[in-house]
Design a protein around this motif. Structure first.
Motif, PDB file in Angstrom:
ATOM      1  N   ASP A   1       0.825  -1.213   0.000  1.00 43.69           N
ATOM      2  CA  ASP A   1       0.000   0.000   0.000  1.00 43.69           C
ATOM      3  C   ASP A   1       0.859   1.263   0.000  1.00 43.69           C
ATOM      4  N   GLU A   2       2.036   1.173   0.623  1.00 44.51           N
ATOM      5  CA  GLU A   2       2.923   2.334   0.722  1.00 44.51           C
ATOM      6  C   GLU A   2       3.526   2.708  -0.631  1.00 44.51           C
ATOM      7  N   LYS A   3       3.821   1.687  -1.438  1.00 46.87           N
ATOM      8  CA  LYS A   3       4.522   1.931  -2.699  1.00 46.87           C
ATOM      9  C   LYS A   3       3.609   1.922  -3.920  1.00 46.87           C
ATOM     10  N   THR A   4       2.360   1.500  -3.751  1.00 44.59           N
ATOM     11  CA  THR A   4       1.452   1.402  -4.887  1.00 44.59           C
ATOM     12  C   THR A   4       0.600   2.663  -4.985  1.00 44.59           C
ATOM     13  N   VAL A   5       0.566   3.263  -6.155  1.00 50.78           N
ATOM     14  CA  VAL A   5      -0.198   4.498  -6.350  1.00 50.78           C
ATOM     15  C   VAL A   5      -0.771   4.530  -7.764  1.00 50.78           C
ATOM     16  N   VAL A   6      -1.974   5.067  -7.880  1.00 53.18           N
ATOM     17  CA  VAL A   6      -2.574   5.322  -9.194  1.00 53.18           C
ATOM     18  C   VAL A   6      -2.479   6.823  -9.422  1.00 53.18           C
ATOM     19  N   THR A   7      -1.761   7.230 -10.450  1.00 52.69           N
ATOM     20  CA  THR A   7      -1.496   8.657 -10.668  1.00 52.69           C
ATOM     21  C   THR A   7      -1.563   8.995 -12.149  1.00 52.69           C
ATOM     22  N   HIS A   8      -1.748  10.270 -12.432  1.00 53.18           N
ATOM     23  CA  HIS A   8      -1.758  10.743 -13.813  1.00 53.18           C
ATOM     24  C   HIS A   8      -0.322  11.019 -14.247  1.00 53.18           C
ATOM     25  N   ILE A   9      -0.034  10.785 -15.514  1.00 57.34           N
ATOM     26  CA  ILE A   9       1.333  10.976 -16.012  1.00 57.34           C
ATOM     27  C   ILE A   9       1.789  12.427 -15.883  1.00 57.34           C
ATOM     28  N   ASN A  10       0.842  13.372 -15.874  1.00 55.92           N
ATOM     29  CA  ASN A  10       1.214  14.783 -15.688  1.00 55.92           C
ATOM     30  C   ASN A  10       1.687  15.068 -14.264  1.00 55.92           C
ATOM     31  N   ASP A  11       1.267  14.210 -13.320  1.00 58.40           N
ATOM     32  CA  ASP A  11       1.739  14.346 -11.938  1.00 58.40           C
ATOM     33  C   ASP A  11       3.010  13.546 -11.707  1.00 58.40           C
ATOM     34  N   GLY A  12       3.220  12.536 -12.549  1.00 56.65           N
ATOM     35  CA  GLY A  12       4.467  11.783 -12.510  1.00 56.65           C
ATOM     36  C   GLY A  12       4.480  10.650 -11.499  1.00 56.65           C
ATOM     37  N   PHE A  13       5.491   9.788 -11.627  1.00 50.43           N
ATOM     38  CA  PHE A  13       5.700   8.685 -10.684  1.00 50.43           C
ATOM     39  C   PHE A  13       7.184   8.335 -10.671  1.00 50.43           C
ATOM     40  N   ASP A  14       7.610   7.679  -9.602  1.00 48.60           N
ATOM     41  CA  ASP A  14       9.008   7.281  -9.450  1.00 48.60           C
ATOM     42  C   ASP A  14       9.161   5.789  -9.714  1.00 48.60           C
TER      43      ASP A  14
ATOM     44  N   LEU B   1      12.718   3.009 -10.065  1.00 50.44           N
ATOM     45  CA  LEU B   1      14.146   2.708 -10.220  1.00 50.44           C
ATOM     46  C   LEU B   1      15.019   3.958 -10.112  1.00 50.44           C
ATOM     47  N   GLY B   2      14.662   4.862  -9.198  1.00 48.82           N
ATOM     48  CA  GLY B   2      15.490   6.044  -8.957  1.00 48.82           C
ATOM     49  C   GLY B   2      15.233   7.199  -9.895  1.00 48.82           C
ATOM     50  N   TRP B   3      14.243   7.073 -10.792  1.00 52.31           N
ATOM     51  CA  TRP B   3      13.930   8.151 -11.728  1.00 52.31           C
ATOM     52  C   TRP B   3      12.485   8.604 -11.548  1.00 52.31           C
ATOM     53  N   THR B   4      12.226   9.861 -11.889  1.00 52.63           N
ATOM     54  CA  THR B   4      10.869  10.395 -11.907  1.00 52.63           C
ATOM     55  C   THR B   4      10.422  10.550 -13.357  1.00 52.63           C
ATOM     56  N   PHE B   5       9.321   9.907 -13.696  1.00 53.23           N
ATOM     57  CA  PHE B   5       8.740   9.980 -15.045  1.00 53.23           C
ATOM     58  C   PHE B   5       7.539  10.918 -14.983  1.00 53.23           C
ATOM     59  N   ARG B   6       7.567  11.956 -15.803  1.00 54.44           N
ATOM     60  CA  ARG B   6       6.481  12.934 -15.766  1.00 54.44           C
ATOM     61  C   ARG B   6       6.381  13.648 -17.106  1.00 54.44           C
ATOM     62  N   LYS B   7       5.152  13.980 -17.506  1.00 54.82           N
ATOM     63  CA  LYS B   7       4.951  14.723 -18.746  1.00 54.82           C
ATOM     64  C   LYS B   7       4.819  16.215 -18.466  1.00 54.82           C
ATOM     65  N   PHE B   8       5.571  17.011 -19.242  1.00 55.72           N
ATOM     66  CA  PHE B   8       5.480  18.470 -19.189  1.00 55.72           C
ATOM     67  C   PHE B   8       5.041  18.962 -20.566  1.00 55.72           C
ATOM     68  N   LYS B   9       3.848  19.555 -20.625  1.00 50.16           N
ATOM     69  CA  LYS B   9       3.314  20.084 -21.881  1.00 50.16           C
ATOM     70  C   LYS B   9       3.329  19.020 -22.984  1.00 50.16           C
ATOM     71  N   GLY B  10       2.939  17.809 -22.610  1.00 52.47           N
ATOM     72  CA  GLY B  10       2.830  16.726 -23.579  1.00 52.47           C
ATOM     73  C   GLY B  10       4.115  15.986 -23.883  1.00 52.47           C
ATOM     74  N   LYS B  11       5.235  16.382 -23.267  1.00 50.71           N
ATOM     75  CA  LYS B  11       6.523  15.732 -23.524  1.00 50.71           C
ATOM     76  C   LYS B  11       6.986  14.990 -22.276  1.00 50.71           C
ATOM     77  N   LEU B  12       7.356  13.730 -22.440  1.00 50.93           N
ATOM     78  CA  LEU B  12       7.804  12.922 -21.313  1.00 50.93           C
ATOM     79  C   LEU B  12       9.227  13.317 -20.915  1.00 50.93           C
ATOM     80  N   ILE B  13       9.398  13.663 -19.649  1.00 51.08           N
ATOM     81  CA  ILE B  13      10.704  14.037 -19.103  1.00 51.08           C
ATOM     82  C   ILE B  13      11.065  13.046 -18.001  1.00 51.08           C
ATOM     83  N   VAL B  14      12.278  12.516 -18.062  1.00 46.29           N
ATOM     84  CA  VAL B  14      12.755  11.574 -17.051  1.00 46.29           C
ATOM     85  C   VAL B  14      13.924  12.213 -16.319  1.00 46.29           C
TER      86      VAL B  14
END
Length: 345
Positions: A110-123, A125-138
Motif C-alpha cells: 500500500d505504501e509503494k502502490t499508487v494510481v497517478t496521472h502521467i502529468n503528476d508523474g511517478f518514481d 528505479l530512482g527516476w521520476t517519469f512525468r509529462k510536461f506540456k505533452g513531452k515525457l521528461i525523465v
C-alpha cells in the motif's frame, strides 16, 4: 524450480570477512536469488492483463482496437508499472493484479502502490517519469538525490573526517562515478549542478573543522587550486575531485531487437565500445579508444558500467608517468588477480 535447489539458495548464507553467516529469514541483500524469485513469481502477469484488455470475447487478440485501453506492463524484477488510458481502467488492472498476486501468496504494498496521472508523474528505479506540456521528461528522483547527498555527507563529515585529502578524493570520486553513470542517460544536468554545490558546502565544512584556527583564505588555498582553466578545484598534486556537472548527458541506445548476446558477439562488443566513447571525456576517452574498450589484462570487452581501474604499464614507483600512453583500463577483478600473482613472485 526444484525445491531442494531453492532451499539451498535460501539457506546458503553469506560470507563477510571470512566468516559464514546463516540466512534464517528472507534473502541476502543484493543476492541473485531475489530477482530470480521475483521473475518466477510474477511470470504470467502480462498474460492476465492481455487476456482482459487485448483480446475479444473469443480469446483472440483484437487488432482492430490496437490496444485502445493503452494497458501496458513494464517490469524490472519486483518493480513494475502498468499504464492505462483512464483512471477507471487503471483501478480495474490493479484489482486484476491483486487477484493474480493473491494466488502466489503475495500482495501489493500500500505504501509503494499508487494510481497517478502521467502529468503528476511517478518514481521508478530512482527516476521520476512525468509529462510536461505533452513531452515525457525523465529525471533523477528526489529520493535518489537525497540518498546520494546522505552518502556523501556520511563519507565527508563522518567516515572521512580524519582522512587525508587524497583518500577522501578517491572515495568521493568512486561514489560520484557510480551515481552519474546510472543517471547520465536522463535529464540530469540540474541534479548534477546541485550535487556540485552540495559537495562544495560539505567539503568547506570538512576543511574548516580540520583547521578551526585558520582563516578562510588559508583554508581555500590549502585545499582548492586552479587546474587548467578551472578555479576552485578540490585537488592535491596527484588527485582531483570530479566535477559532477561535467558528466556528459548520453541518451540510451536501444539494443537491436533481433540481436542475440551469445551469437552476435561483435555487435555487442562494438556497442559497449561506442557507449564508452560517448560517456568518457578527455584522456580517459583516449585510453578507452587506444585499447578498443577491452581490458588490458584479460582482453575481454569492458562495459562502461563495470567496476574498472586504471593500470600503469610502467608503475609510478619505477618512474612511469601519468600519461595516456602509460595508462590502460582493466577490470577491477583482473587487477586484483594481477596484484595477487605479483605478490607471490
Amino acid at each position: 524450480m526444484d525445491k531442494s535447489v531453492l532451499k539451498q539458495f535460501l539457506k546458503a548464507g553469506f560470507i563477510f570477512k571470512g566468516e559464514l553467516f546463516p540466512t534464517e529469514d528472507g534473502t541476502p541483500q543484493g543476492g541473485v536469488i531475489s530477482p530470480i524469485l521475483a521473475n518466477m513469481a510474477l511470470d504470467g502477469m502480462q498474460k492476465v492483463l492481455s487476456d482482459r484488455f487485448h483480446t475479444n470475447r473469443l480469446g483472440k487478440v483484437d487488432l482492430r482496437f490496437k490496444n485502445a485501453h493503452k494497458v501496458n506492463l513494464v517490469r524490472y524484477a519486483d518493480d513494475f508499472v502498468v499504464t492505462a488510458a483512464t483512471e477507471e481502467i487503471a483501478l480495474e488492472a490493479k484489482e486484476l493484479i491483486k487477484d493474480f498476486l493473491k494466488t502466489r501468496g503475495l500482495e501489493l504494498s500500500d505504501e509503494k502502490t499508487v494510481v497517478t496521472h502521467i502529468n503528476d508523474g511517478f518514481d521508478m528505479l530512482g527516476w521520476t517519469f512525468r509529462k510536461f506540456k505533452g513531452k515525457l521528461i525523465v529525471k533523477p528522483s528526489k529520493k535518489s538525490i537525497q540518498a546520494i547527498v546522505r552518502n556523501l555527507s556520511d563519507t565527508i563529515l563522518k567516515r572521512g573526517k580524519a582522512w587525508n585529502q587524497d583518500v577522501l578524493i578517491m572515495k568521493l570520486n568512486q561514489q560520484i562515478r557510480g551515481w552519474t553513470n546510472y543517471h547520465q542517460s536522463v535529464v540530469a544536468s540540474e541534479a548534477f549542478a546541485h550535487l556540485d554545490y552540495i559537495l562544495y558546502e560539505l567539503l568547506w565544512r570538512w576543511a574548516k573543522r580540520r583547521h578551526p584556527k585558520k582563516g578562510q583564505w588559508w583554508i581555500s588555498t590549502r585545499y582548492w587550486h586552479r587546474r587548467e582553466n578551472r578555479n576552485w578545484v578540490f585537488a592535491t598534486d596527484t588527485k582531483e575531485l570530479i566535477r559532477v556537472d561535467h558528466t556528459p548527458i548520453v541518451r540510451h541506445t536501444k539494443v537491436r531487437e533481433a540481436a542475440n548476446p551469445f551469437l552476435d558477439t561483435e555487435y555487442f562488443k562494438q556497442r559497449k565500445f561506442n557507449q564508452g566513447m560517448k560517456k568518457l571525456t578527455g584522456r580517459f576517452k583516449l585510453i578507452w579508444k587506444n585499447q578498443d574498450g577491452c581490458c588490458y589484462h584479460c582482453g575481454m570487452p569492458l562495459d562502461i558500467l563495470d567496476e574498472r581501474e586504471i593500470f600503469f604499464k610502467v608503475p609510478k614507483s619505477c618512474g612511469g608517468k601519468e600519461e595516456v600512453a602509460n595508462m590502460a583500463y582493466v577490470h577491477a577483478d583482473c587487477q586484483r588477480i594481477y596484484l595477487e600473482s605479483r605478490s607471490k613472485e
